[in-house]
Design an enzyme around this catalytic site. Structure first.
Site: not given
Ligand code: SIN
Length: 529
Positions: A115, A238, A284, A345, A380
């Site tokens: 990811e 997100h 992100r 998110h 995060r």
């Protein structure tokens, strides 16, 4: 009044794993406001980031986490969670959790996903439904445990603290009032160890990848009880939520980009290389802002995520949930790109805790998304949160059983309902729900300004007054309690955002577009006076 050794509020990964351990030592109530599996965890697709391969190392995972956190991660928290991960994963597997495996050169090994922001493949997953498999595993143990009372359809209202009761001692949490939805009555639960594991607050935004339960209840309750709250300005959007008129809040996992999915604009052109050298696998915040900028520049309602260049069999077996959900809604992801938009998110801030999940209130622990341990900093790293839930549940269990606060001996007052009238003005509650979510989306979204934040603060102050009036005058319901919590948490996000006059990680403001380490290399903290 019911009495327990431990009261756990929330039934996701953190709450359930704490409850299982706590039941070895005493009686446990697990309070959950809907069904037992209604949690953010159940919706987690990507997986659990954990160092398991020889090509990986704790130091690399720590480095990636610190890099994503934009200077605000607490390195001790990062080390604790990452190095504590493998033992907790082993426990989960022993309980019956399945992670996908694959054959490589005759070896059967874990199938590790990739990811954004991760320098190695390290995401343990079960297809694209990792969270559901975690819930299944934990609930199988919990549901038949003789020392655990699972209180479904019970919503926590407020903590009972010695401060509120007027005792001259260190403010301690000694119980909680919970609304039993079936009877409409508020019950008193007494416990010296109270654990918040209520997840996040995605529902303060109009568009979110979160389930309906994510209304920020834990942060709002802790705030009212007097606990310290931290870093609420860092709300993670997100980059890829399905954009479809019939489908609400369906995530298209970052793992799709990890397996080679590319982002396209409305004219079918890739654009991430214009924003970051890591392209689709940049952290992100960068990908979400790039999509936001692309949509604003072109005026299009969404962008597209394309995985059609991968073999159809691979796509169907690696992402069965995403494939089936999109197909039912008219999109064959093996043949056409998926329309996507960013959506709220994850809450990176929360109730401030130490590395044992202890809050500033004696007898109150917070674990999982509701807590701010310092792991995530200003942003995060993908898939670090399920790991944090597991590790902190275990640490909070160790601390709370090692160092139990002395039992209180006084009686706790029953809930006093005040003037009880049925809420006949449900329309006002629903209107206010919509208003909070719309104003947060429009004024406190991916790109902020002081003017928009001020506007949001003013509206939220008015809404707060209106909601308080309802709260004191009418019989409480889950809808009203959730609205009250939404307004409180939205206000905390705005207050934190207004106090950070710089851009860092997930907080980006046009008024202060640069990072200012001299003034703001620190957590934002708020405490009710
Ligand atoms: C995802 O599958 O993209 C979500 C993973 C996460 O938020 O950690």
């Amino acid at each position: 009044m019911k009495e327990f050794d431990f009261v756990v509020i929330g039934s996701g990964i953190a709450g359930l794993s704490f409850a299982l351990k706590a039941a070895e030592k005493g009686s446990v109530a697990v309070v959950t406001k809907r069904g037992k599996a209604d949690s953010n965890t159940a919706w987690a697709q990507g997986g659990v980031a954990c160092v398991t391969s020889e090509e990986d190392s704790f130091e690399l995972h720590i480095h990636d986490t610190l890099a994503a956190g934009a200077g605000l991660c607490h390195e001790d928290a990062v080390r604790e969670v990452i190095t504590g991960g493998p033992d907790r994963i082993a426990e989960l597997v022993k309980l019956g959790m399945h992670f996908d495996r694959r054959e490589t050169n005759g070896e059967n090994e874990l199938d590790l996903g990739r990811e954004g922001g991760h320098s190695k493949r390290r995401i343990l997953h079960f297809q694209d439904s990792t969270g559901m498999e975690i819930e299944r595993t934990l609930l199988e143990q919990i549901s038949c445990h003789p020392r655990i009372e699972l209180m479904e359809n019970h919503m926590a209202v407020d903590f009972i603290t010695t401060g509120k009761l007027g005792y001259a001692m260190q403010n301690s949490c000694v119980g909680v009032y919970v609304l039993n939805e079936a009877t409409g009555e508020v019950e008193t639960l007494r416990s010296d160890i109270n654990v918040l594991a209520t997840g996040g607050c995605g529902k303060i935004y109009l568009y979110t990848t979160n389930p309906d339960v994510a209304t920020g209840d834990g942060v709002a309750m802790a705030w009212r009880a007097g606990a310290t709250i931290s870093n609420m300005e860092f709300i993670q959007f997100h980059p890829t939520c399905l954009f479809h008129p019939e489908v609400k809040s369906f995530l298209i996992s970052e793992a799709v980009r990890g397996e080679g999915g590319v982002l396209l604009d409305a004219r079918g052109r890739r654009f991430m290389e214009n924003h970051n050298p890591q392209r689709e696998l940049a952290p992100r915040d960068i990908v979400a802002r790039a999509i936001d900028a692309e949509m604003k520049r072109s005026g299009s309602k969404c962008v597209f995520l394309d995985i059609t260049h991968k073999p159809a069999d691979f796509v169907k077996s690696r992402f069965p949930l995403i494939y089936e959900t999109c197909l039912v809604n008219g999109i064959d992801i093996t043949k056409e790109p998926i329309p996507v938009v960013p959506a709220a998110h994850y809450q990176c801030g929360g109730v401030k805790t130490d590395l044992n999940g202890e809050t500033s209130l004696r007898g109150l622990f917070a674990i999982g998304e509701v807590a701010c341990t310092g792991l995530h900093g200003a942003n995060r790293l993908a898939s670090n949160s399920l790991l944090e839930g597991l590790v902190l549940a275990s640490a909070a269990f160790d601390k709370s059983t090692r160092n139990r606060p002395p039992r209180v001996t006084f009686d706790l007052p029953e809930w006093r309902p005040g003037q009880v009238t049925d809420v006949d003005e449900m329309v006002v509650i629903f209107h206010n729900w919509e208003e909070v979510r719309r104003l947060m989306w429009d004024y406190v979204g991916i790109v902020r300004t002081d003017k928009r934040l001020q506007r949001a603060a003013t509206r939220l102050r008015n809404l707060h007054t209106e909601v308080q009036e309802f709260y004191w005058n009418f019989k409480i319901t889950t809808d009203l309690l959730e609205l009250r919590n939404l307004v409180t948490v939205a206000s905390l996000v705005v207050d934190c955002a207004l106090s950070r006059k710089e851009s860092r990680g997930l907080h980006f403001t046009l008024d202060y577009p640069a990072r200012d380490d001299a003034k703001f290399l620190r957590d934002t903290t708020l405490r009710r006076t």
